[in-house]
Design a protein around this motif. Sequence first.
Motif, mmCIF file in Angstrom:
data_model
loop_
_atom_site.group_PDB
_atom_site.id
_atom_site.type_symbol
_atom_site.label_atom_id
_atom_site.label_comp_id
_atom_site.label_asym_id
_atom_site.label_seq_id
_atom_site.Cartn_x
_atom_site.Cartn_y
_atom_site.Cartn_z
ATOM 1 N N LYS A 11 6.247 -7.838 3.803
ATOM 2 C CA LYS A 11 5.656 -6.345 3.965
ATOM 3 C C LYS A 11 7.046 -5.339 4.196
ATOM 4 O O LYS A 11 6.951 -4.389 3.433
ATOM 5 N N PRO A 12 7.841 -5.789 5.046
ATOM 6 C CA PRO A 12 8.964 -4.600 5.342
ATOM 7 C C PRO A 12 9.981 -4.591 4.271
ATOM 8 O O PRO A 12 10.484 -3.587 3.983
ATOM 9 N N THR A 13 9.869 -5.778 3.318
ATOM 10 C CA THR A 13 11.007 -5.597 2.368
ATOM 11 C C THR A 13 10.635 -5.563 0.893
ATOM 12 O O THR A 13 11.439 -5.561 0.171
ATOM 13 N N TYR A 27 3.540 -6.695 -2.348
ATOM 14 C CA TYR A 27 3.087 -6.910 -1.084
ATOM 15 C C TYR A 27 1.615 -7.326 -1.329
ATOM 16 O O TYR A 27 1.207 -8.484 -0.924
#
Length: 294
Positions: free
Chosen positions: A16-18, A24
């Motif tokens: 999710k963060p990357t 995602y």
Amino acid sequence: MRYQDWLEEWLAVYIKPTSKYKTYHRYEAIIRQRLIPKLGGYDLQDLTPLLIQRYIMELLQSGNLKNGMGLSVNSVDGILSVIQNSLKTAYAIELIPNYTMNKIKRPKIAEKQVSCFSAEEQKTIEKAVMKDKRDKMKGIILCLYTGLRIGELLALEWEDIDFSRAELTVNKSEQAQVLQESNDSMRESLEDLKDELSELSEDKDNIHLEMSKWFLCRARFCLDNKVGGYRCRSQVPEHEILKIVRMYEPIITEFFENEEEMAKFQKWREEYEEKERLEKEEKAKKKAGSTNVA
């Protein structure tokens, strides 16, 4: 650690963060719909190449969740990529002692058969073109006998033709020039959608919805400083976008990558619908006026 617990953490902490918004959500759908129900209860160390190979065969034979038929090779390949990436990360942070998913045999993609015009069909096309009086139709003859792509045909200039040697030089494409700036982002969008469309090829009723989502997400709604208000920067005509919007009104919020795009779209829609309403009123007035005169 159970595979389900690791997938949940991997998705939240590493993906999710990357990753891009669409990537995602594609990974999330594969994990929720595919991996957790079938493999989630296994311990990480129990996920052997043989177990995953059997799972791949199951997907190819009966993996479609809607009709029980087999999934396409591209869809299975996408699911396998999620498995491999999740276990690579697990190995990198020493949750498992070895990484063995490189021993998996990926399903083979069948080569597409190329279908060509027969000599008789080619002659029929040639006769029809030569009877046509429009000059632009002659390009079809060039394509038939040279194998030119449409973009290459459009980019041809007189200096590309050497009449003395009967040679045609092809070194550019109009299409490539037009799409050069958006080529990378277009490729990424298609890559994100590839697995979804491959699976949906078994379910044709949903293809229109998925393509509509793609067209609408590709549209960019931006402030037009010249005329004020918002306009749509897209190859899809604005009235077609509005048709898609009205068709899928209940789920329209799912079509956008983020809230900012959604807000721009809503502003564009308000202004475009107002413009559409005024145009209809103007047409009605003109029609009423012509009726009174008669």
